[in-house]
Every structure is written in structure tokens, then in C-alpha cells.
Design an enzyme around this catalytic site. Sequence first.
Site: not given
Length: 612
Positions: A173, A432, A487, A522
Site C-alpha cells: 500500500d 504482513e 485495525y 500498526e
Amino acid sequence: MATRTDQEEPIMLRPQDTSTRERKNLDGLWRFALDGDRRGRDAGWFARRLDTDRELAVPASYNDLTAEAEVHDHVGPVWYQREVWVPAGWAGRRVVLHLESATHRATVWVGDAEVVSHEGGYTPFEADVTAHVTPGQPVRISVEVDNTLTFRSIPPGEVEQTAHGPRQRYWHDFFNYAGLHRSVWLYATDPAHLTDVTVTTGFAGTDGHVDYRVGWESGPADGAPDGTGGADPDVAVVLRDADGAEVATGRGATGRLTVPDVHLWAPGDGYLYDLELQLVRDGTVLDSYHQSVGVRTVRVDGARFLINEQPFYFTGFGKHEDLAVLGKGHSPAHLVHDVALLEWIGANSFRTSHYPYSEDVLDYADRRGLVLIDETAAVGLNLGMFGRRDQPTFSPDTIDDQTREVHAQAIRELVARDRNHPCVVLWSIANEPESRTAEAEAYFRPLFDVAREADPTRPVGFVNVGLAPHGQCRVSQFCDVIMLNRYYGWYSYTGDLAAAEDAWEAELRDWAGEGKPIIVTEYGADTYPGLHATTPTPWTEEYQVAYLDMNHRVFDRIAEVVGEQVWNFADFATTPGIIRVGGNKKGVFTRDRQPKAAAHTLRARWRGRVAG
Ligand code: BDP
């Protein structure tokens, strides 16, 4: 030629000016040409003046330097070229061409001679070019830089041929910036020269110690016309404190120096000693090199992360090398400004997500006492995350044993480059990746061995993704530290922070049961600056604040959590997409480094916190 090379990793010393060494910086404007058809090599573009009217800046990504889509979205090789005068005073010297990085791979010519190729976009490489230059004369330097990502590159990607030309696909990303992102140097040494140094440090009571190991080459053998042959040189070392006072000396290529009343390097206290290495023959110093040394220890003890035997709690961010116009080009001014903002907000650390950063960043972090998690460019090894659920990530047709070799080399090069930096306390070997399958386990197991063999002194981990929660991840068993990107309240439980809080705490408690330290590497929420609401509304500045507060409540209830790094320090460029508005907006600062409301929330929390 006497050579001391008992290591597998690439052997190199960062160019520097010393009493015996001289550098010439090649930054500035270089001729530039696109080579999407890959004609340049066969057509011998290196052998003559590049046929172009474009000049682009080094260091910088080339993508945003022009106003043209063909440059911004180019797929394939590009060429950089310039002439440089080789100093007349370098006659009889060994001359080296050094590139701090070329993204993602490059081949270099000096005059008509091909001198070096390198795979991987974020680590340095160099070539001895003595035979191809004439001191006092100009020489042409050409660099072919290729931004193509494939299943055999780190990071991986795939080029799709379309009716409108090639399109680069990848599973990470951030925008695939490319080019010469860091400085290019020509430097000179004596033919007999130092080749590498490794330092490790420790302390007992008030005594510190510095173990060093130095490599060297003695230059042309006996009888060589330059007369440098003869007896093997000897190594002498001098350790000086920050005031320049001598604290210890040693002789020989390896040894231990004792530092009485040691001033330790510690978070927030970037105290550095200077280790001068000298290569000496018959009383003459042939080569001199200066290595900064921070005396400190790092260790994991149960679920605690210890720096100098003190529990350490990471506060800070995942960052990017990402700037308007420069792309991933290194900028000293922005480095200073970013670190000023980190200090303003009370961050004591950051992760070099998702690739090795400029060595200037590490040098400066050493001096500022900032703590780094140092990451390879292994990001996007997860096809399922980007809608390719039909295809396994690890298979002979996708990421395979050959990719793993490239990945292993990326780990070796990262460790070889950064192992002497006290700021680096933890290696992250991937971000990840797919980590739920037996294939993932088989892929990663040997890579942890590679990292531990390259550096037995630091903990090793990788960053786990929410798709492989506790109980399903087969790779975290190899980690000294659990690093989690989560998240809750953004990609899941969007807008429902109460439900997110329960689910997040439940998962974290499961991880805490492993008895290892956990760093949340994160957590974040996209936030459009200037968007406001009184009710919990994703994308508003208030929601980012409430989202962070919720996360912090959870972290504060779990003792095994030893760090929090918000995603992201600043907004950054991505490929276009329907969940991105002018890039990824999870920054606590905008891309031009203005604070969003959350910056003040974090500042209040982090400046109030005492480490440990
Ligand atoms: C994680 C990645 C990071 C992304 C972030 C996001 O590690 O690179 O930018 O999520 O979605 O998956 O913002």
C-alpha cells in the site's frame, strides 16, 4: 593478496572522508531516459552520450519530477548518465564507485565497462573502478535502473501486459517510487584498505566493553609496481569519547576494549564514542576509518523488552520515506524536520516500514537517541489480501524458493549495513506476509535462521497481519517479539469503537498468553484533515482521536504490550484506489507535516509517559 573475509554478507564500509580517504559526491542533475522497450543495453547506451533532453535530479524518485504520466507510471528500465572528473590527486589510489541505493535493481557502467549489478532497492552496493578511470580525466557513468517487481523480487509484484502497455501490480500500500533515491559517490583509498568492521557492546557495573572485528585487504602483492606489497599490515584501534578524549586502544583485527565509567547509549541519550580504525604498515597509516559506537545492550526477558537491562516501552510510528516531488528521495532537511516532530510529539521510536531507510536516517537516530525497528523490503507477500484468494502466496508459480533466496540476501544486506547502529534494537524480516499455511511456515523458518546467524545480538521478528490472528499464525512461533498490525474500529467494526474495543482486547489477551513482548506496530484510521463531526464518524479528525484513545485503553490493560506505533507518521502516496483519497490518509501529520488533531492527543499521552 591477504584477505580477511570469513563472512557471507556483503562487505562494505560507508564512504567517508578521513585522513586517508576522500569522497566526491555525484548528486545533482543527471541525463535521464526511459527504456520501456529494454533497448538500451543492446544499443550500447552506456557507450555514448545518452540521446535525451531530459535531466532529472539525484537523489529523488524520478516519478514526480516531471509533469508527464509516462514518467510517473513508467514500467521497466530507465537510464541515468553523467560525466565526472576524477581528481588528479587520485593517481595510484584505489577508486570506488558507491551507490547508496538504486530502486529496485541496477547495472552500472564506467566508460564502456560494466562494473556492477545489484538486486534490491534499498541497500548500497559498490565496485572497484580503478582500472576504468584515469585521474585528472573525466569519465562517463551510466546506470540502468529497473523498477519492475516480479515474483522473484523483494518486494514482489507482477507485470500485466495490457492493450495500453505494461501495468505493474503489487500487493503493498505505497506508491512504487523508483530511481536513485540516495547519494552516489566516487571515493579513493590506498590500495591497502579496511573493508569492514563489526562492533558489539556490553557493560558490567560502570565498565563498558566494545568488541570489534575489522576486515582489510593488503592491496597488490609483493613486487607490485606501486610498491605497496610486503609485510601484512596491522590494525590499530583507538576509542575516543564524545569530547575526543582517548579512553581505550587496541591492536589486531579483533579485540575487546574496556571503557571505564562508561556513558551508555540510551533512548533519548544518543551518546556515541568514536572508534578509529587504522591499517598500519611500518609505522605508516595506510587507511583510517571512523566508526561511531553506542555502548548498550538489548535483550528480551519473558514479556519484557530490555534496553540496558531497563524495560523499554516503544512510542512512535510506522513511517515511510515519502515526500512531495522527491518521492522516496532522501532529504536531509526533511529528516531533521521529521525528527523534530517526533521529539515534539514525544515519540521515542519508529519502524522503518517497509524497507531499509537512508543510512543518514540511522546515523541521525543514533545521535538523537531514537530507537528503531529495522525492516526489510519484504512487504506484500500476501496475495489473498489484495483479492487474489484463488492463488496461494507461496507456491512454485508465485513466491517460491528462488524468492526466498532474494529475501535471505535482503536480510543479510540489511544486517550488514545496519548492525553497528545502536538505534536498531529489533529486526523485522517481513511486513504482513501470509502466515497461516504450512507453506508460509516452511518459507519463513530458514529466514529467521539467516537473521539470527547474521546478528546473534538482536531480537528478530516479523509483523503479523489481522488475517492470521492468534491461534492461526504459524510464523510467530519463530519470533522473539510479537509485532501486530490491527485495525479494530477501522477495517473491522468500522465506526463502532465500543465493539472494537472488546474484540481487540480479546485478541490481544490471547497473544499475551504467549509470554512474549508485544509491540502493536500498526493501528490507525484514515483522517481527512478539516473533516469534523460531533458523532463518531470515520475520516473525521475527532474519530482518529477517539480511535487512538480506544486503542490506548486496551494497551494499558495488558502488561505484555511493550509498544505502540501508530500508522502512520504522515499521509503518504499510494497507487490510486477507491479506499484512498489522494493517498493513504492515516497520517497523524499531513503529507506536508501539519498536525491533525490526533497529534495533540498523542503528545499529551507520550510526553506524560515515563519509559518503563
Ligand atoms: C497495513 C500495511 C500498511 C498499510 C496499512 C493501511 O502494513 O502498509 O498502509 O495497513 O491499510 O496493511 O493503511
